[in-house]
Write a protein that holds these residues in place. Structure first.
Motif, PDB file in Angstrom:
ATOM      1  N   LYS A 147      12.493   2.896 -10.331  1.00 12.53           N
ATOM      2  CA  LYS A 147      11.760   2.375  -9.569  1.00 12.53           C
ATOM      3  C   LYS A 147      12.201   0.211  -9.301  1.00 12.53           C
ATOM      4  CE  LYS A 147       7.086   1.487  -7.065  1.00 12.53           C
ATOM      5  NZ  LYS A 147       7.837   1.884  -5.930  1.00 12.53           N
ATOM      6  N   GLU A 188      14.213  -1.043  -6.685  1.00 15.39           N
ATOM      7  CA  GLU A 188      13.477  -1.278  -6.084  1.00 15.39           C
ATOM      8  C   GLU A 188      13.127  -3.001  -5.262  1.00 15.39           C
ATOM      9  OE1 GLU A 188      11.138   2.048  -4.546  1.00 15.39           O
ATOM     10  OE2 GLU A 188      12.397   4.201  -4.859  1.00 15.39           O
ATOM     11  N   TYR A 211      17.033   0.812  -1.049  1.00 12.21           N
ATOM     12  CA  TYR A 211      16.074   0.760  -1.111  1.00 12.21           C
ATOM     13  C   TYR A 211      15.767   2.529  -1.834  1.00 12.21           C
ATOM     14  CZ  TYR A 211      12.506   3.729   2.117  1.00 12.21           C
ATOM     15  OH  TYR A 211      11.390   4.450   2.851  1.00 12.21           O
ATOM     16  N   ASP A 234      11.346   8.445  -0.557  1.00 14.95           N
ATOM     17  CA  ASP A 234      10.492   8.257  -0.165  1.00 14.95           C
ATOM     18  C   ASP A 234      10.498   7.943   1.630  1.00 14.95           C
ATOM     19  OD1 ASP A 234       7.718   7.888   1.334  1.00 14.95           O
ATOM     20  OD2 ASP A 234       6.897   6.909  -0.214  1.00 14.95           O
ATOM     21  N   ARG A 235      10.332   8.018   2.478  1.00 13.30           N
ATOM     22  CA  ARG A 235      10.861   7.954   4.415  1.00 13.30           C
ATOM     23  C   ARG A 235       9.352   7.318   4.785  1.00 13.30           C
ATOM     24  NH1 ARG A 235      15.711   5.626   4.728  1.00 13.30           N
ATOM     25  NH2 ARG A 235      17.673   8.053   4.047  1.00 13.30           N
ATOM     26  N   ILE A 236       8.765   6.801   3.679  1.00 16.51           N
ATOM     27  CA  ILE A 236       7.484   6.385   4.741  1.00 16.51           C
ATOM     28  C   ILE A 236       5.999   7.717   5.163  1.00 16.51           C
ATOM     29  CG2 ILE A 236       6.579   4.289   5.632  1.00 16.51           C
ATOM     30  CD1 ILE A 236       8.010   3.183   3.597  1.00 16.51           C
ATOM     31  N   PRO A 269       4.841   6.554  -9.190  1.00 13.55           N
ATOM     32  CA  PRO A 269       5.399   5.490  -8.850  1.00 13.55           C
ATOM     33  C   PRO A 269       6.253   5.276  -8.332  1.00 13.55           C
ATOM     34  CG  PRO A 269       5.155   6.418 -11.073  1.00 13.55           C
ATOM     35  CD  PRO A 269       4.981   7.147 -10.331  1.00 13.55           C
ATOM     36  N   LEU A 270       7.733   6.317  -7.427  1.00 13.80           N
ATOM     37  CA  LEU A 270       8.684   6.355  -6.644  1.00 13.80           C
ATOM     38  C   LEU A 270       8.220   6.093  -4.926  1.00 13.80           C
ATOM     39  CD1 LEU A 270      11.238   7.276  -8.451  1.00 13.80           C
ATOM     40  CD2 LEU A 270      10.828   5.417  -7.768  1.00 13.80           C
ATOM     41  N   ARG A 271       7.083   6.904  -5.142  1.00 14.67           N
ATOM     42  CA  ARG A 271       6.286   6.590  -3.730  1.00 14.67           C
ATOM     43  C   ARG A 271       6.606   4.709  -3.202  1.00 14.67           C
ATOM     44  NH1 ARG A 271       1.844  10.445  -2.101  1.00 14.67           N
ATOM     45  NH2 ARG A 271       3.065  12.922  -2.774  1.00 14.67           N
ATOM     46  N   LYS A 272       6.849   4.927  -1.760  1.00 14.91           N
ATOM     47  CA  LYS A 272       6.402   2.724  -1.311  1.00 14.91           C
ATOM     48  C   LYS A 272       5.682   3.075  -1.436  1.00 14.91           C
ATOM     49  CE  LYS A 272      10.997   2.855  -0.688  1.00 14.91           C
ATOM     50  NZ  LYS A 272      11.692   1.589  -1.751  1.00 14.91           N
ATOM     51  N   GLY A 273       5.220   1.866  -1.412  1.00 13.58           N
ATOM     52  CA  GLY A 273       4.013   0.889  -1.521  1.00 13.58           C
ATOM     53  C   GLY A 273       2.699   1.475  -2.788  1.00 13.58           C
ATOM     54  N   TYR A 274       3.450   2.291  -4.026  1.00 13.16           N
ATOM     55  CA  TYR A 274       2.658   2.292  -4.690  1.00 13.16           C
ATOM     56  C   TYR A 274       2.141   1.410  -5.866  1.00 13.16           C
ATOM     57  CZ  TYR A 274       1.980   3.921  -9.977  1.00 13.16           C
ATOM     58  OH  TYR A 274       1.111   4.574 -11.176  1.00 13.16           O
TER      59      TYR A 274
END
Lengths: 375, 156, 358, 116
Positions: A59, A62, A332, B60-62, B141-146
């Motif tokens: 994380k 990123e 990404y 995670d591609r949104i 946590p590794l999702r975007k926008g977490y």
């Protein structure tokens, strides 16, 4: 004829109990926890529990630039930090199309092989100590220390070196480097037979290692095991041979594969790998090309959009970096396929049915580094 | 098989799947329903023998998840990437996919990790648990926008 | 030349002169107890220091160097540290057993010293079954270990204690059989008479091959009985963290630590009394000048020299060998040591009957 | 000094141990919290009970041991007199050991001495 007294009959009615081996245990070498179900001394079930040292490196990348991410990789497998740096640097170089000068490649290989030697020596010491012999540990440290001194002088750090960057290495080697490494090699060539004399021939040690912790080839393939552990089960998986990088293809060395499948074979494979590393260093040490140690790169690197995968052979197996770029200056997604995480999977097939002593001995030959598991 | 041959073979064998390229490996994108069938075929077919799962992860591609399987063959030493696109429902509902554990045991830990950090559940997984963060940790946590939890609150 | 026996005799005489008979006996006993205790404590201090230094020199390092010259006061510092540590009882432990266990193991190992002959005429009680007594008493120690492991209510301790039980009792067999080989040749169980019988040569020289085999087996079995590496399965630091004394701290742990060394001293005393001539000096037949020089060294120092030689052997084992696994350990005893020492005993008996030994 | 010496050593041992532990208790620091009283299990609260019916693998050795230990007790008086009794004692003990050995072989055959 039926036995008059069946000793085995009464044995079956005993209670099983759960023992946590780790996280604060002398021989899990870090904060790894094995939740074992014991019946007397026999392990009935074992569940590895991790996460005590999770730092979220994937994380964190990123939010950092590529060059910054490299500093995090040193903290994963702190006994192979050069290789971790190298993997990250290679994938960025691949993505951005950066050429690495020949001198930098040679330095990288030298450092990595020295690191492999140092790592295997530490493993040798701790492995024998887990089996109960304390003295070899100190011999291993005596020799490892000389290598660490070279690292300290050349990179400024002993463990988390952050030395290999996209485009080359951080700084040039010192003039002393070559004579020092030659001295180390000379010493090691004397010491390796000493290691073998001290431990290999020991009857008790062989008894503890031979035929214990069997990992068959099929199991190893299915569990995705790499590195010396897999090679001791007869799988050829040395990334340096299969997918050469940084000029390993120009060097002469053997991939150590054996099919004994037990702890003893894993032990021998690692000792043999040390000899191969010495052989690699010997070829390079007098032939370090002149030239730059680093190409000039842009201050902020931007990788083209796409997916990249780079693997290197660390001291414990294949480290893969899966790198997804969206064209910006930050990754990404960066996934580190760490060798220890996959190798941890052998804990169960290796140990169910074995005794506590065997658990310690066979996990010692797997040689786990916990921060690399948790990342 | 080299890369071109492998691509040709994949195109021929799996007409429903999309064949493409990543930088390093040939890529096959399969539908969620066909996952086990395709992986089983890849593993057992004498031409491919993709028996070694060396990396499994998610991206995670949104709007959706990519589950990425890196496969290699210990016999032929050709590599390939297999991807499954997975719809991303609103939390707390979690996306669901078949586990490849029955075919490749290496998936056990990888899938635990994905479940822990991305919140993707795997059907047929023998022991799905939050391996790294533990059951108490809020979110994935590794999702975007977490959104990071209040550490003081979490540790309590 | 003043002998140790004369001094002892003199003190005894003085006590009987100044005190009534009953009180004189009590005082003599108390003095003897304190004397043996202090002797043992001094030996333990030397042992601990020696172990650290032996380990250090085998491991390419120097060992303790800071406290006192060459670290000689390190043991004292350790004792002070142990004294200042809190010794507490875990909540869920069996409190009585937990507290009794360290006292029991220490007492038992001290009791084994009663019939030891330290020098000619210096002995608490020359009992006619001395060796049997020591064998019997020292096997009680395992009860203390079992108590400690069980009472701790800790799984590591439990496994360690169970291992200790299986291990110590098993190795007692081959230890006893090795002792019997010498008893058969001597024909006595008294410690004093055993030493006297070696005036013209130690049993390890007189007794031919059976005595040598018995000596080797006794040292192996004694190492196992003392829970020393490579047989330290009951503690097995890498497997069970500290085995049966995981939960002990402070001086309660100190008692176990002390007992380990006292046990070493006891088995070394038995080994030197039986095989190496006890306090008998080393003589070479027909070499009068040499023999006389040897005679000038006090008998007590002969005994201690032999004791520390055997202790050194045990330390040497500890710092060179890896640990056995529990089934291998028991297999070694039941499949190799025990049958061989039984046969060895018969051969020793044959030697005795036919008069083959010197 | 006779049997008093055994009593002396017994009292010395108990006395020394009690004094040493007592001094330790007197000098040592004292603090208490609930975690401190927990059994040590690598930092994890222990699961289930510890006092269970333990695997009999260890106990069988004790049983076999008991048989042999009794034999050894018989051997002690024999060993003291073998010198005087001569050949008779020797032959007798060969027979005796033979029976003992058969017992051991029986235990082997019943797999009492292999680990389970």
């Amino acid at each position: 004829m039926e036995p008059i007294i069946n000793f085995a009959a009464d044995v079956e009615k005993t209670d099983e109990f759960v023992v946590n081996i780790g996280p604060q245990h002398p021989s899990t070498h870090g904060v790894l926890r094995f939740q074992t179900t014991l019946d007397g001394e026999i392990i009935k079930d074992i569940v590895p529990i991790i996460g005590y040292i999770h730092r979220g490196i994937e994380k964190m990348t990123e939010f950092l630039s590529y060059k910054q991410s490299i500093y995090l990789t040193s903290r994963m497998d702190y006994l192979s930090s050069f290789m971790n740096n190298q993997a990250c640097a290679l994938v960025v170089e691949k993505a951005c199309g950066i050429e690495v000068p020949a001198r930098a490649q040679a330095i990288r290989i030298l450092m990595c092989e020295l690191q492999r030697l140092a790592s295997h020596e530490l493993w040798w010491g701790s492995c024998t100590m887990d089996v109960g012999a304390v003295t070899p540990f100190f011999m291993a440290f005596r020799d490892r220390e000389t290598i660490m001194d070279v690292f300290e002088a050349n990179t400024g750090n002993r463990l988390t070196t952050n030395y290999i960057l996209p485009g080359g290495v951080m700084m040039d080697i010192l003039p002393d480097f070559i004579p020092q490494v030659k001295e180390i090699l000379r010493n090691l060539k004397n010491f390796l037979p000493e290691y073998e004399a001290l431990v290999n021939g020991n009857f008790i040690f062989q008894k503890r290692m031979k035929g214990v912790g069997i990992l068959t080839k099929e199991q190893a393939i299915s569990l995705g095991v790499t590195g010396p552990v897999a090679r001791a089960s007869g799988i050829s998986c040395d990334v340096r041979k299969l997918h050469p990088y940084d000029g390993y293809e120009k060097l002469d060395f053997k991939e150590v594969v054996a099919d004994g499948c037990d702890s003893w074979t894993r032990y021998l494979v690692r000792l043999e790998e040390m000899k191969q590393s010495i052989h690699i260093i010997e070829q390079l040490i007098d032939n370090i090309p002149e030239g730059d140690f680093r190409t000039k790169t842009k201050a902020v690197l931007k990788a083209p959009e796409g997916e990249y995968y780079q693997r290197v052979e660390t001291a414990r197996g294949e480290l893969g970096v899966y790198f997804v770029s969206d064209g910006t200056a930050k990754p990404y997604r960066m996934k580190f396929r760490s060798p220890n995480f996959s190798n941890l999977a052998v804990a169960k097939p290796l140990n169910v049915g074995a005794k506590i002593g065997d658990l310690i001995a066979s996990m010692a030959t797997i040689d786990l580094v916990i921060p690399d598991i948790d990342r | 098989m080299n890369r071109e041959e492998l691509k040709a073979y994949l195109t021929e064998t799996f007409p429903t799947a999309t064949i493409g390229d990543t930088f390093d490996f040939p890529l096959i994108v399969v539908a969620k329903e066909n996952l086990l069938e395709v992986v089983g075929k890849l593993k057992n077919a004498p031409e491919t023998k993709m028996d070694f799962l060396f990396c499994e992860t998610a991206v995670d591609r949104i709007e959706q998840f990519e589950i990425v399987y890196h496969l290699t063959s210990t016999t032929y030493r050709h590599d390939m990437v297999l991807k499954v696109m997975l719809d991303k429902p609103e939390l707390p509902e979690l996306p669901k996919i078949d586990s490849v554990y029955s075919l490749l045991e290496a998936a056990e830990f990888y899938e635990n990790e994905i479940f822990d950090l991305f919140g993707v559940t795997f059907d047929g997984h023998p022991n799905l648990r939050r391996m790294i963060l533990g059951d108490e940790w809020p979110g994935y946590p590794l999702r975007k926008g977490y959104e990071y939890p209040d550490i003081e609150q979490t540790l309590k | 030349m003043i002998k140790l026996a004369d001094i002892v005799q003199w003190i005894h005489q003085w006590l009987t002169d100044v005190l009534p008979a009953f009180w004189a006996t009590i005082a003599a006993n108390a003095l003897a107890g304190i004397a043996i205790l202090s002797l043992v404590l001094v030996c333990v201090i030397i042992c601990v220091y020696m172990e650290r230094k032996v380990a250090a020199f085998m491991q390419l390092r120097l060992g303790p160097m800071r406290v006192g010259k060459w670290g000689s006061l390190q043991v004292l510092a350790d004792v002070i540290k142990l004294l200042l540590k809190e010794s507490f009882v875990p909540t869920r432990a069996d409190k009585i057993l937990f507290v009794v266990a360290p006292v029991l193991v220490l007492t038992v190992s001290l009791m084994a010293l009663a019939p030891v002959s330290f020098s000619d005429g210096v002995q608490m009680w020359d009992m006619n079954i001395g060796v049997l007594y020591i064998t019997a008493i020292s096997s009680l120690g395992v009860i203390g270990v079992l108590m400690a492991g069980w009472a701790s209510n800790n799984k590591f301790s439990l496994v360690g204690a169970m291992r200790a039980g299986a291990q110590i009792i098993s190795y007692e067999l081959s230890a006893a059989l090795s002792i019997l080989a010498i008893i058969a040749m001597t024909g006595t169980l008294s410690m004093n008479e055993l030493v006297q019988s070696q005036a013209d040569g130690w049993w390890i020289f007189k007794g031919h091959i059976p005595a040598v085999i018995a000596f080797v087996f006794y040292v192996i079995a004694a190492t196992a009985e003392c829970n020393r590496a490579p047989f330290d399965l009951a503690e097995a630091e890498q497997e069970l963290t500290a085995g049966y004394h995981t939960e002990y701290s402070g001086m309660q742990f100190g008692m176990f630590y002390l007992t380990e060394y006292i046990n070493m001293i006891v088995v070394s005393i038995i080994a030197s009394t039986l095989f190496l001539g006890g306090w008998q000096p080393f003589h070479i037949y027909g070499f009068t000048a040499f023999n006389q020089v040897m005679d000038y060294i006090p008998q007590f120092f002969w005994l201690m020299g032999k004791v520390f030689f055997i202790i050194f052997l045990m330390m040497w084992f500890r710092w060179t060998f890896p640990r056995l696994r529990i089934d291998q350990l028991l297999k070694l005893e039941w499949k190799y040591l025990m049958p061989i020492s039984l046969v060895n005993l018969i051969i020793a008996a044959l030697c005795t009957v036919m008069g083959w030994h010197f | 000094m006779g049997i008093a010496s055994i009593l002396t050593m017994l009292l010395t041992g108990i006395g020394f141990a009690l004094i040493a532990i007592g001094i330790g208790k007197g000098f040592g620091m004292h603090s208490w919290n609930p975690q401190k009283g927990e059994p040590y299990e690598c930092g994890i609260p222990t699961e289930g009970v510890t006092w269970v019916q333990f695997n009999v693998g260890y106990y069988l050795f004790s049983l076999v041991y008991l048989v042999f230990d009794v034999e050894i007790v018989f051997l002690f008086p024999w060993a003291t007199v073998v010198k005087e009794m001569g050949m008779f004692a020797f032959v007798e003990i060969i027979l005796f050991s033979l029976f003992l050995f058969m017992g051991l072989l029986y235990a082997f055959k019943k797999k009492a001495l292999s680990w389970m």
